[in-house]
Design an enzyme around this catalytic site. Structure first.
Site: not given
Length: 551
Positions: A139-140, A142-143, A145-146, A162, A296
């Site tokens: 569903i998402a 990033a650099s 992880a997903q 994650k 972040d």
């Protein structure tokens, strides 16, 4: 000859195969980095000259595009490196900022077969044995992880999982070596001290790869929230399911919320003002009180949901706790004192703090801290638009100023690297929501409260005694009276500064409202006004300030 070519081909094929199957293309990625690094270095050495001033912008642009290409093709931690370059927008030319802020977009994801392999290695089972309704597609992403959605096996409990991308750890060592190389090139290229922070940045980036550490960070953050009444009521950190977590898999409570986005907040009838007040309160408390700071806090890591206990009120949910910085109590105290001294115009204290931190330019550090123009005893005027030759000369002057600014990098609190990142992102969020709150006033108030209720805090104008012990007023009545008067006067000066700032903020909001109703246009309000001042002021020393939400 044919036999030699065959041998060369066999060796090359073997190296390629080993790189592909064992090293996750690390060799290929590093060769790409090295070749482009050599090209970029040669381009700057040949073309960054005063006689070529009119083409300097083009030089910056093609260099930024080349570095961007390398980062995107290499992927993984290079996405993080691209984001780090974006955070250097106070130093690098504007052409870099325009390209590298795109690195806050989503990254490619790993296929589901590799996700299954991670689960089998870490838990000895297929994901279906631990979860029901495990989403095949993330569903998402990033650099590093997903995120996949699922339900805990045999229950209706929905979770967010994650999962670390499988190639990251293999690539990490060489990625950091290349990052060090690129940083070194930038240092030599711009003649700026940049490598001093490499080890600190590397250590914190590496900590993001340990999801057990991330889970512990989230629990420490939740504990801090529980100790502050306003945060305890209005903030939330998702629960960690430790029995289904590992160093590469983090299973968390599912949260139905929306990202901190202006359109989404309006659609869900959430008050932007209420949301930003809590957001600023969260990170002000982390910076000035706990010293445990989320580094972040971009809009994707802040979710807004209806408050479970209070109808028609939003609750802030803070996620992605991989990147934190732990500040020493001494740093937290001195940083709060620095903010207080900015508002009481205590130049002597400011100078001593900056000097003790290995810096020499109060104006530059104060401007970077407040993210609005600041100058000792003199207002900053908006300069004339410079011509191309002046821009080149200002960039040269900027290098010299930074070299002088960082007089002793061994003394600089490295916490400032990530604190600055936090401040800039929070400022950008406020601007994105059309400046519903006076961010600077809220932070200054929190800084002063963190110094404690003792009036001796307001008596001091230097750092000669940071212990904040009470004076013995019985020993010297005259001295006691002077200190009593002085402390109240300094407190009054601080409150007056806040009042003037508040009046300016309200005036800005009124103009913003009139602009909307009369001209049917919206602006970033007070933050946009400060941004314009910052951009104009920064040009005087060759910087270009950019915003993550600006295109």
């Amino acid at each position: 000859m044919n036999r030699k070519l065959l041998k060369i081909g066999s060796v090359a094929t073997g190296i390629f195969a080993a790189d592909y199957f064992l090293l996750d293309n690390s060799l290929k990625r590093n060769l790409r980095t090295l070749s482009y690094g050599a090209l970029i270095t040669a381009d700057y050495k040949l073309n960054f000259t005063i006689g070529n001033a009119e083409k300097i912008g083009s030089l910056h642009k093609r260099t930024a595009e080349r570095i961007s290409y390398v980062c995107r093709e290499n992927g993984g931690l290079y996405i993080k490196f691209g984001q780090q370059i974006a955070s250097l927008n106070h130093v690098l030319p504007e052409e870099y900022a325009e390209i590298f802020y795109k690195f806050f977009d989503e990254a490619p994801s790993a296929d589901f077969e590799r996700v299954i392999k991670i689960f089998k290695n870490d838990f000895g089972v297929h994901p279906d044995e631990l979860f029901d309704e495990f989403s095949v597609h993330p569903i998402a992403s990033a650099s590093i992880a997903q995120v996949h959605s699922a339900k805990i096996k045999g229950t209706t409990t929905k979770v967010a999982i994650k999962i670390q991308k499988p190639e990251i750890k293999n690539q990490m060592f060489w990625d950091f070596q290349m990052y060090k190389f690129v940083t070194f090139c930038f240092e030599k290229l711009f003649d700026l001290p940049l490598c001093w922070s490499f080890d600190y940045i590397q250590r914190h980036f590496q900590s993001e790869l340990d999801f057990i550490n991330e889970g512990k960070n989230s629990e420490i953050c939740a504990q801090h929230f529980s100790k502050v009444k306003n945060l305890r009521e209005n903030c939330y950190v998702p629960k960690i399911y430790w029995d289904r977590s590992s160093s590469r898999v983090l299973t968390q409570e599912w949260i139905d919320g929306v990202k901190l986005n202006k359109t989404l907040l309006e659609k869900n009838s959430f008050s932007s003002k209420t949301v930003m007040e809590v957001v600023v309160d969260i990170f002000s408390n982390q910076i000035f009180r706990s010293g445990f700071v989320h580094c972040d806090p971009h809009q994707g890591n802040i979710l807004i949901r209806p408050h479970p206990l209070q109808k028609n009120k939003p609750q802030i949910v803070l996620i992605d706790h991989g990147l934190y910085v732990s500040c020493s109590p001494e740093f937290v105290q001195n940083y709060a004192l620095f903010w207080k001294s900015l508002f009481t115009q205590d130049s002597q204290t400011l100078e001593e703090i900056v000097k003790n931190w290995g810096m020499s330019d109060i104006q530059m550090f104060a401007t970077m801290t407040l993210q609005k123009p600041w100058k000792k005893d003199v207002a900053i005027h908006i300069p004339q638009k410079p011509d191309l030759r002046e821009i080149y000369e200002m960039q040269v002057e900027a290098k010299q100023r930074i070299q002088k600014f960082l007089t002793n990098t061994n003394l600089i609190p490295k916490e400032l690297i990530f604190i600055g990142r936090n401040l800039n992102i929070v400022r950008s969020l406020n601007k994105h929501l059309n400046s519903p709150v006076n961010r600077i006033n809220l932070m200054a108030t929190c800084a002063v409260k963190s110094l404690g209720p003792d009036w001796s805090v307001w008596e001091r104008n230097t750092m000669r005694d940071l212990s904040f012990k009470r004076y013995d007023y019985n020993k010297d009545f005259i001295n006691s009276f002077i200190m009593f008067f002085k402390s109240r006067l300094n407190y009054l000066k601080f409150q007056t500064t806040l009042l003037v700032s508040a009046i300016g903020f309200r005036f800005s909001k009124t103009l913003q409202m009139l602009q909307y109703y009369i001209l049917n246009t919206q602006s970033g309000g007070f933050e946009e006004h400060l941004d314009k001042q910052m951009k104009e002021a920064s040009k005087k020393i060759g910087f270009e300030i950019r915003d993550p939400f600006d295109g």
